[in-house]
Design an enzyme around this catalytic site. Structure first.
Site, PDB file in Angstrom:
ATOM      1  N   CYS A  16     -27.051 -56.514 -23.387  1.00 41.49           N
ATOM      2  CA  CYS A  16     -25.602 -56.520 -23.186  1.00 41.49           C
ATOM      3  C   CYS A  16     -25.150 -55.177 -22.627  1.00 41.49           C
ATOM      4  O   CYS A  16     -25.776 -54.141 -22.861  1.00 41.49           O
ATOM      5  CB  CYS A  16     -24.898 -56.811 -24.505  1.00 41.49           C
TER       6      CYS A  16
ATOM      7  N   ASP B 270     -22.687 -53.564 -23.607  1.00 41.45           N
ATOM      8  CA  ASP B 270     -22.061 -52.803 -24.686  1.00 41.45           C
ATOM      9  C   ASP B 270     -22.676 -51.402 -24.770  1.00 41.45           C
ATOM     10  O   ASP B 270     -23.895 -51.243 -24.790  1.00 41.45           O
ATOM     11  CB  ASP B 270     -22.268 -53.554 -26.007  1.00 41.45           C
TER      12      ASP B 270
ATOM     13  N   ARG C  82     -23.007 -49.486 -27.091  1.00 39.41           N
ATOM     14  CA  ARG C  82     -23.739 -49.200 -28.331  1.00 39.41           C
ATOM     15  C   ARG C  82     -25.158 -49.746 -28.320  1.00 39.41           C
ATOM     16  O   ARG C  82     -25.856 -49.664 -29.341  1.00 39.41           O
ATOM     17  CB  ARG C  82     -22.978 -49.787 -29.519  1.00 39.41           C
TER      18      ARG C  82
ATOM     19  N   HIS D  87     -26.894 -58.821 -29.678  1.00 43.39           N
ATOM     20  CA  HIS D  87     -26.472 -57.842 -30.689  1.00 43.39           C
ATOM     21  C   HIS D  87     -25.229 -58.331 -31.413  1.00 43.39           C
ATOM     22  O   HIS D  87     -24.346 -58.964 -30.827  1.00 43.39           O
ATOM     23  CB  HIS D  87     -26.218 -56.470 -30.055  1.00 43.39           C
TER      24      HIS D  87
ATOM     25  N   CYS E  46     -20.833 -58.274 -30.778  1.00 37.18           N
ATOM     26  CA  CYS E  46     -20.716 -58.528 -29.335  1.00 37.18           C
ATOM     27  C   CYS E  46     -19.355 -59.129 -29.016  1.00 37.18           C
ATOM     28  O   CYS E  46     -19.028 -60.235 -29.457  1.00 37.18           O
ATOM     29  CB  CYS E  46     -21.829 -59.462 -28.868  1.00 37.18           C
TER      30      CYS E  46
END
Length: 281
Positions: free
Chosen positions: A102, A104, A106, A158, A161
């Site tokens: 992803c 993202d 993080r 994850h 999300c």
């Protein structure tokens, strides 16, 4: 030109948020009038100036990116100290893994796997999707499998999300994001019975994250590039069938990754005559 005019600073005109000197523009204009090809004056973005020594663009200290340059230098120094051979190894590009995760912030691939530069070939998009109309991803898979010869492909979902959470809501967010999230909603449709049986909304969401990662590995498994490579390796006696395809899930709240069980034989059971282009894969 009279002395009074010559001593005046050259007028400036604003262009796209920047100021260009008319003295710099004049040669270009004269060249165009004479029919001569003339290179346009170099425009500089705000916060960027030219180094006097090399005439290379460099960030001014007022730039919001200047601290990143400092951090990069610290990182390089630390890396060279801990791994003196790193620069020699990076002359070649031979990653061991293809990571599809992803976007993202993080979910940093190399750090999560404990791997350094050069070890992980990375593609990221919203909700770690494998969509067969995503030309960018399809090109990356082809390059990773046929040129880089990666042995393992990892799909990482994850928790936390936002893409998966948005797909669970009956609300439009606007195109093209709505179009993209429809692929996650297809996963909900395929596993609706299992998901509907989970009363707790948070647990239902977490299970969807896992199911989405699993479904994307199956989508990857169905691609002709992966099938062709696996069939070719399976034809070699004693060789491992590659690339291997894995699904994992990451929890940014504890920084740990966990494997997800994917039974490709069961998942493809009854569908070989539809998806299998190279049956021995």
């Amino acid at each position: 030109i009279t002395p009074s005019i010559a001593c005046r600073p050259a007028p400036q005109v604003e262009s796209g948020g920047m100021f260009l000197s008319l003295a710099a523009i004049a040669p270009v204009a004269m060249g165009l009038l004479r029919g001569q090809p003339v290179a346009a004056p170099q425009q500089r973005s705000p916060g960027i100036r030219m180094s006097d020594s090399s005439r290379q663009p460099m960030l001014s200290r007022a730039s919001p990116l200047s601290h990143l340059l400092d951090q990069n230098k610290e990182w390089v120094s630390s890396l060279k100290e801990s791994d003196p051979t790193i620069l020699e190894r990076l002359r070649q590009h031979k990653p061991k893994y293809l990571w599809i995760g992803c976007s993202d912030a993080r979910v940093p691939a190399n750090q999560l796997l404990g791997e350094g530069p050069g070890e992980v070939f990375v593609h990221r998009n919203i909700a770690n999707m494998v969509v067969n109309t995503d030309v960018n991803l399809m090109a990356i898979i082809q390059y990773a499998v046929t040129v880089l010869k990666v042995g393992d492909i990892i799909i990482c979902g994850h928790f936390e999300c936002g893409g998966v959470k948005a797909a669970m809501q009956q609300a439009a967010v606007g195109p093209p994001l709505d179009n993209w999230l429809r692929n996650v909603r297809d996963v909900i449709r395929m596993h609706r019975t299992e998901l509907s049986a989970i009363a707790d909304e948070e647990q239902r969401y977490r299970r969807l994250v896992e199911l989405n990662a699993i479904e994307q590995t199956i989508n990857l498994y169905k691609t002709p590039v992966v099938q062709r490579a696996r069939a070719a390796s399976a034809a070699s006696p004693g060789a491992n069938v590659v690339p291997r395809v894995h699904a994992i899930v990451y929890d940014p709240l504890n920084l740990e990754i966990q494997p997800l069980d994917v039974d490709f034989t069961q998942a493809m059971e009854g569908f070989d005559d539809i998806y299998s282009i190279f049956p021995s894969s």
